[in-house]
Design a protein around this motif. Structure first.
Motif, mmCIF file in Angstrom:
data_model
loop_
_atom_site.group_PDB
_atom_site.id
_atom_site.type_symbol
_atom_site.label_atom_id
_atom_site.label_comp_id
_atom_site.label_asym_id
_atom_site.label_seq_id
_atom_site.Cartn_x
_atom_site.Cartn_y
_atom_site.Cartn_z
ATOM 1 N N LYS A 114 19.897 20.185 78.086
ATOM 2 C CA LYS A 114 18.944 19.071 78.105
ATOM 3 C C LYS A 114 18.874 18.368 76.748
ATOM 4 C CE LYS A 114 14.816 21.903 77.158
ATOM 5 N NZ LYS A 114 13.482 22.324 77.675
ATOM 6 N N VAL A 128 14.471 14.766 80.225
ATOM 7 C CA VAL A 128 15.670 15.188 80.956
ATOM 8 C C VAL A 128 15.328 16.339 81.893
ATOM 9 C CG1 VAL A 128 17.955 16.220 80.721
ATOM 10 C CG2 VAL A 128 17.249 14.399 79.160
ATOM 11 N N ALA A 129 14.549 17.295 81.417
ATOM 12 C CA ALA A 129 14.183 18.445 82.247
ATOM 13 C C ALA A 129 13.381 17.999 83.474
ATOM 14 C CB ALA A 129 13.380 19.448 81.420
ATOM 15 N N TRP A 132 15.808 16.364 85.939
ATOM 16 C CA TRP A 132 16.586 17.412 86.613
ATOM 17 C C TRP A 132 15.749 18.095 87.694
ATOM 18 C CZ3 TRP A 132 19.261 20.146 81.855
ATOM 19 C CH2 TRP A 132 20.390 19.400 81.488
#
Length: 361
Positions: A114, A128-129, A132
């Motif tokens: 990430k 980003v996490a 996802w």
């Protein structure tokens, strides 16, 4: 003037259908499903207090959503914009995260972290996490698979699954396999028992006192297990185990044995024994398809509940532990329930094969 809180709501056919669809969904405590149920109950009639009592919620909640529906109909049941910091991540950045995760990798590496992806795109690692998580992406995780190359794959799946779902009359069906090389392991230091806040602790190294093999036959109808501990798992050992089953099963019942494609199961000694005992029929799973053999599920229970944390100072102690655990299992035996049909399994395999046979592969 009539009290609007007592008059039933009048719904159009479209509103009725839409609200019933919303009401059938799973949602949070104040989600669309609850709001739809409130309006549907109000349409049945009764005061806000009566509707609240029927739904087991507060009267204020009914008052709020009845008024919202009267004011804006279906649109009034949606969430209003909430105050907060304006969104800083664009749709283009979200798309870039997803596309790069699926189609690219950092130079010289196999997958993104990430922090690497966040630095490339210019957003925070936490963003980003979250992306996802929203799209179900886990680039750090991998699983293995194996497509069976067995030319009789479909026929064998139908044969084995047919035995699970419709056991033949006047017959016993056993799921049979062996668990080889079970180690009698003794830790190099005493195990420290579990305490509040502290799990059981054991040394990583051990002394091995030998190995044994375990033959097991799971009766798919009752869940009971016939086990036999041996030093090896040769064709002669497998033949002798079949002879043990022959002695246990009442005369007059056919015996169907599901097993894998181990060479010992197809050896001449076994074939001669099967010819001499015509009530026995062997059914072979497809190659690389041990998951189709129910006894593997029982072996997983054996590993987790007896062997994984067991402490055995000798082969004899290990053998006794295996026999005792089988006896305990049989005292409370329950069959494993097989739910997938052969067609469902074959369709799933075909779907997966179509996914991995495209131009990208």
């Amino acid at each position: 003037m009539a009290d609007s809180r007592l008059a039933p709501l009048e719904l159009t056919a479209h509103e009725q259908t839409t609200l019933q669809g919303w009401a059938s969904r799973r949602s949070t405590a104040q989600g669309p499903a609850l709001r739809a149920r409130i309006v549907l109950e109000c349409a049945r009639g009764g005061s806000n207090l009566a509707v609240a009592a029927r739904l087991g919620i507060a009267r204020g909640t009914v008052t709020k959503w009845r008024a919202r529906f009267l004011a804006a109909r279906l649109d009034g049941l949606s969430d209003e914009p909430r105050p907060g910091v304006p969104r800083t991540i664009t749709d283009a950045q979200v798309e870039q995260v997803v596309v790069m995760t699926l189609e690219n990798a950092p130079k010289g590496e196999t997958h993104w972290s990430k922090r690497q992806l966040a630095a490339r795109i210019g957003i925070s690692p936490n963003s980003v996490a979250r992306i996802w998580k929203a799209f179900g992406l886990q680039p750090w995780k991998t699983e293995t698979f194996k497509i069976s190359p067995d030319p009789l794959l479909i026929d064998k799946i139908r044969d084995v699954v047919g035995l699970y779902l419709a056991q033949p009359a006047n017959a016993v069906v056993f799921s049979v396999d062996e668990k080889p090389q079970i180690q009698a392991l003794q830790r190099s230091a005493p195990v420290l028992p579990m305490m509040p806040g502290v799990p059981e602790r054991r040394s990583f190294d051990y002394v091995r006192h030998g190995t044994v093999d375990l033959f097991a036959a799971l009766d798919i109808a009752t869940g009971t297990v016939v086990g036999k501990v041996t030093a090896l798992h040769t064709a002669d050992d497998f033949r002798d185990f079949l002879a043990d089953l022959d002695a246990i099963v009442p005369t007059g019942l056919d015996v169907h044995v599901i097993c894998d494609n181990l060479s010992a199961h197809k050896a001449p000694a076994v074939q001669r024994w099967i010819v001499a005992h015509p009530r026995f029929t062997l059914h072979f799973t497809p190659t690389y398809s041990a998951w189709l053999n129910q006894v593997e599920r029982w072996f997983a229970e054996l590993q987790r509940r007896c062997l994984e944390r067991g402490e055995f100072c000798s082969v004899e102690q290990l053998t006794t532990a295996l026999q005792d655990w089988i006896a305990v299992w049989n005292d409370n035996a329950r069959p494993f329930v097989w739910k997938k049909t052969a067609d469902q399994i074959i369709d799933r395999i075909c779907h997966y094969c179509s996914r991995i046979s495209g131009p990208a592969h």
